[in-house]
Write a protein that holds these residues in place. Structure first.
Motif, short mmCIF file in Angstrom:
data_model
loop_
_atom_site.label_atom_id
_atom_site.label_comp_id
_atom_site.label_asym_id
_atom_site.label_seq_id
_atom_site.Cartn_x
_atom_site.Cartn_y
_atom_site.Cartn_z
N GLY A 8 0.92 -1.16 -0.01
CA GLY A 8 0.00 0.08 0.13
C GLY A 8 0.78 1.32 0.34
N ARG A 9 1.85 1.27 0.81
CA ARG A 9 2.76 2.33 0.71
C ARG A 9 3.22 2.63 -0.46
N ILE A 11 2.13 1.75 -3.73
CA ILE A 11 1.16 2.23 -4.41
C ILE A 11 0.98 3.96 -4.09
N GLY A 12 0.92 4.20 -2.83
CA GLY A 12 0.90 5.33 -2.43
C GLY A 12 1.99 6.32 -2.93
N THR A 232 -1.85 3.44 1.45
CA THR A 232 -1.85 4.22 0.41
C THR A 232 -1.80 5.80 0.69
N ARG A 233 -2.45 6.16 1.77
CA ARG A 233 -2.76 7.62 2.24
C ARG A 233 -1.44 8.09 2.60
N THR A 236 0.15 9.86 -0.25
CA THR A 236 -0.71 11.01 -0.94
C THR A 236 -1.08 12.05 -0.18
#
Length: 267
Positions: A8-9, A11-12, A232-233, A236
């Motif tokens: 997730g990180r 992808i972020g 992912t946040r 971002t």
């Protein structure tokens, strides 16, 4: 789970340049660009058990930002377009009104959509003219200290009944002591919602909204983002902050000032 969060990180990190560029061009948040900030008070509803412990941690002062999802304010013209609404809450450790978070603060961010997959539908079903006429969901799961994996929602206790745009309705409701949001929690998709606390909006406050950096990883009261999508946040949200601050400065003037004026209906 750590492996998924690492993905997730990553992808972020891939998405963050897009978010940075969008925020830079706007000179504001890519999403939820214009909003209004209220000082608020949080009253615990539960006193015992796991929910009671959570409620007691969250009780006290708060800052709440209410915003449209996509469109700039432009004197209320954006209300007629399909959109979602958002509410960001910072549960504070002090009553100081400041855009800067303290170590013990907790941020939670909500949308007027039950799930991320339903966002396209929510753009047409959200009652865009009244912040107090929609339910708001935190979308993604959290690990809550002493409680376990959970999701959250905000339920306004009553809709506004006065005429006007959504900012005017909200201000009148707050002045009458009727701007009340109930925070609820549950463990699973089929579990019942349990009342945690009531959040009462008192009055709008003038803060630098670009510098007011809501972040779900601001977890000073034990509510920690969990899972791949949450991870992912991290990148971002940082990219959005850097982009809007740089964009606002490039336009000249105080970062966030134009968005604050628009949120109050000023030019």
């Amino acid at each position: 789970m750590r492996f998924l969060e690492a993905i997730g990180r990553a992808i972020g990190g891939v998405l963050s340049p897009i978010v940075w560029q969008g925020s830079l061009v706007r000179g504001a948040r890519l999403f939820h660009p214009d909003g209004v900030v209220y000082c608020a008070g949080v009253k615990a509803l539960a006193a015992e058990g796991e929910v009671g412990a959570l409620a007691q941690r969250l009780a006290g002062p708060a800052l709440v930002r209410l915003s449209g999802g996509i469109w700039r304010w432009r004197d209320g013209k954006g209300e007629g377009r399909p959109d979602v609404l958002g509410i960001a809450v910072r549960f504070r450790t002090s009553e100081e009104v400041t855009p800067v978070a303290s170590a013990g603060d907790q941020d939670l961010i909500f949308l007027s959509a039950r799930r991320l997959s339903l966002l396209p539908i929510a753009m047409f079903t959200t009652k865009r003219r009244d912040f107090l006429d929609n339910d708001y969901y935190a979308q993604l799961p959290f690990k809550v200290e002493g409680f376990g994996r959970a999701t959250f929602r905000l339920v306004p206790l009553r809709a506004s009944t006065t005429k006007g745009n959504r900012l005017e309705r909200l201000e009148r409701a707050a002045a009458a002591g009727l701007a009340l949001l109930r925070l609820e929690v549950r463990r699973g998709a089929r579990a019942r919602w349990m009342a945690v606390a009531d959040i009462e909006l008192y009055e709008p406050v003038d803060v630098d909204q670009n510098a007011l950096r809501f972040n779900p990883f601001q977890s000073g009261k034990g509510i920690v983002p969990s899972g791949l999508l949450q991870a992912t946040r991290l990148a971002t949200y940082t990219a959005s902050y850097l982009g809007r601050m740089l964009g606002a400065r490039a336009r000249g003037g105080k970062p966030g000032a134009r968005g604050e004026r628009r949120a109050r209906g000023e030019r």
